[in-house]
Design an enzyme around this catalytic site. Sequence first.
Site, mmCIF file in Angstrom:
data_model
loop_
_atom_site.group_PDB
_atom_site.id
_atom_site.type_symbol
_atom_site.label_atom_id
_atom_site.label_comp_id
_atom_site.label_asym_id
_atom_site.label_seq_id
_atom_site.Cartn_x
_atom_site.Cartn_y
_atom_site.Cartn_z
ATOM 1 N N GLU A 105 87.226 39.013 6.238
ATOM 2 C CA GLU A 105 87.659 39.365 7.359
ATOM 3 C C GLU A 105 88.619 38.230 7.832
ATOM 4 O O GLU A 105 88.050 36.980 8.012
ATOM 5 C CB GLU A 105 86.486 39.557 8.608
ATOM 6 N N HIS B 71 86.369 34.825 7.167
ATOM 7 C CA HIS B 71 85.225 35.115 7.098
ATOM 8 C C HIS B 71 84.668 35.949 6.022
ATOM 9 O O HIS B 71 84.909 36.922 5.507
ATOM 10 C CB HIS B 71 84.922 36.123 8.496
ATOM 11 N N ASN C 27 80.589 41.800 12.662
ATOM 12 C CA ASN C 27 79.304 41.522 13.509
ATOM 13 C C ASN C 27 79.343 42.416 14.958
ATOM 14 O O ASN C 27 78.303 42.802 15.448
ATOM 15 C CB ASN C 27 78.936 40.215 13.791
ATOM 16 N N SER D 296 81.139 32.970 11.966
ATOM 17 C CA SER D 296 80.578 34.308 12.058
ATOM 18 C C SER D 296 80.880 34.636 13.492
ATOM 19 O O SER D 296 81.065 35.999 13.616
ATOM 20 C CB SER D 296 79.012 34.554 11.674
HETATM 21 N N1 LIG Z 1 74.901 32.609 5.699
HETATM 22 C C1 LIG Z 1 75.667 33.793 5.790
HETATM 23 O O1 LIG Z 1 75.337 34.786 5.477
HETATM 24 C C2 LIG Z 1 77.040 33.697 6.543
HETATM 25 C C3 LIG Z 1 77.918 34.754 6.443
HETATM 26 C C4 LIG Z 1 79.352 34.527 7.064
HETATM 27 C C5 LIG Z 1 79.485 33.394 7.665
HETATM 28 N N2 LIG Z 1 78.616 32.539 7.939
HETATM 29 C C6 LIG Z 1 79.142 31.152 8.527
HETATM 30 O O2 LIG Z 1 79.348 30.352 7.692
HETATM 31 C C7 LIG Z 1 79.180 28.915 8.077
HETATM 32 C C8 LIG Z 1 78.105 28.305 7.081
HETATM 33 O O3 LIG Z 1 76.795 28.795 7.023
HETATM 34 P P1 LIG Z 1 75.734 28.787 6.063
HETATM 35 O O4 LIG Z 1 74.954 29.643 6.093
HETATM 36 O O5 LIG Z 1 76.445 28.520 4.656
HETATM 37 O O6 LIG Z 1 75.107 27.390 6.447
HETATM 38 P P2 LIG Z 1 74.140 26.406 5.536
HETATM 39 O O7 LIG Z 1 73.133 25.786 6.677
HETATM 40 O O8 LIG Z 1 73.383 27.270 4.371
HETATM 41 O O9 LIG Z 1 75.182 25.439 4.960
HETATM 42 C C9 LIG Z 1 75.826 24.594 5.884
HETATM 43 C C10 LIG Z 1 76.293 23.212 4.911
HETATM 44 O O10 LIG Z 1 76.914 22.296 5.784
HETATM 45 C C11 LIG Z 1 76.502 20.971 5.304
HETATM 46 N N3 LIG Z 1 77.139 20.101 6.482
HETATM 47 C C12 LIG Z 1 76.597 19.969 7.627
HETATM 48 N N4 LIG Z 1 77.345 19.028 8.512
HETATM 49 C C13 LIG Z 1 78.486 18.661 7.638
HETATM 50 C C14 LIG Z 1 79.453 17.833 7.728
HETATM 51 N N5 LIG Z 1 79.729 17.073 8.840
HETATM 52 N N6 LIG Z 1 80.553 17.634 6.892
HETATM 53 C C15 LIG Z 1 80.196 18.354 5.552
HETATM 54 N N7 LIG Z 1 79.178 19.123 5.280
HETATM 55 C C16 LIG Z 1 78.385 19.472 6.359
HETATM 56 C C17 LIG Z 1 75.157 21.038 5.507
HETATM 57 O O11 LIG Z 1 74.769 19.895 4.588
HETATM 58 C C18 LIG Z 1 74.719 22.548 4.553
HETATM 59 O O12 LIG Z 1 74.742 22.284 3.191
HETATM 60 C C19 LIG Z 1 78.688 29.160 9.467
HETATM 61 O O13 LIG Z 1 79.627 29.024 10.239
HETATM 62 C C20 LIG Z 1 78.021 30.613 9.402
HETATM 63 O O14 LIG Z 1 78.297 31.167 10.773
HETATM 64 C C21 LIG Z 1 77.368 32.389 7.345
#
Ligand SMILES: NC(=O)c1ccc[n+]([C@@H]2O[C@H](COP(=O)([O-])OP(=O)(O)OC[C@H]3O[C@@H](n4cnc5c(N)ncnc54)[C@H](O)[C@@H]3O)[C@@H](O)[C@H]2O)c1
Length: 284
Positions: free
Chosen positions: A153, A141, A191, A120
Amino acid sequence: MEIKKVAVIGGGTMGNGIAHVFAMNGIPVNLIETKQEFADRAMATIEKNLDRMVAKEKIVSEAKVATLESISVFLNIKEGVKGVDLVIEAVPENLKIKTSVWKAVDEAAADHTIFASNTSSISITKLAGLTNRADKFIGMHFFNPVPVMKLVEIVKGLDTSEETYQVVEETSKLLAKVPVPVNDMPGFVSNRVLMPMINEAVFAVYEGVATPEHVDDVMKLGMAHPMGPLRLADFIGLDVCLDILNVLYEGFKDPKYRPCPLLVKMVDAGKLGNKTGEGFFSYH
Ligand SMILES: NC(=O)c1ccc[n+]([C@@H]2O[C@H](COP(=O)([O-])OP(=O)(O)OC[C@H]3O[C@@H](n4cnc5c(N)ncnc54)[C@H](O)[C@@H]3O)[C@@H](O)[C@H]2O)c1
């Protein structure tokens, strides 16, 4: 180049949704997690979300079965990225974790494989620099919940090639998403526009202009926003909003992105929104 198989790294909030949409649109997925229990949780979420789509008659039950069957779970990056055309990384928003993941992917993936991060706020150019293929590195994104939200995005890093962009744009359309190109700057477009609005809404509460309910009422009823900015901030997570504002503040060195002291205080108090049951509104 056609994307015939993808790897999704991380099966959390975003990763399970991304795996869901690729598999549902006929592109097989290797879903990579760190532990079997996390992979099981991701698969259970995908199944629950597919059940909901069947109940709403958006897909037939055969499509649900086919979608689940085209997702294979891996607990190892080296094995999981073998033979895929596109890797999408959705691990936590932490540069240390992303660095170790991208180094491992760069060593193991085939030469033609395109790399995409769902970050993000971290610079795509910086992540691309961790690999030996900045021309094949791009931001995809997606928005939460991924199966519902139309936007992708697509973030071009400094060295992302036009060919990489074209492949990712075409692939996003195959998922029935709407790709929008943006260049790599802090906060991209989403953002950069959203977070100052949320921050200003928090300032309005902080300065006693209106209550959270009334700030949200103004934006819903006067601006036709489906959700008010403070309700949306609770949904995103107030800690996530604060982190992104800090990325904007540091990235541009511009005081207009200064996080509101009330937002900082609420994060310090552990009032993070939906996930803790309390933020600007209560979810108990
Ligand atoms: N949550 C949102 O609304 C949102 C929206 C857009 C973008 N993002 C971006 O998406 C990305 C993920 O966010 P999220 O909210 O899904 O996080 P999350 O914490 O829900 O999920 C992350 C997952 O990655 C796994 N993980 C951690 N280390 C790992 C590794 N080495 N190998 C494989 N898996 C691994 C974890 O076990 C977890 O299940 C971030 O970069 C975040 O900025 C999030």
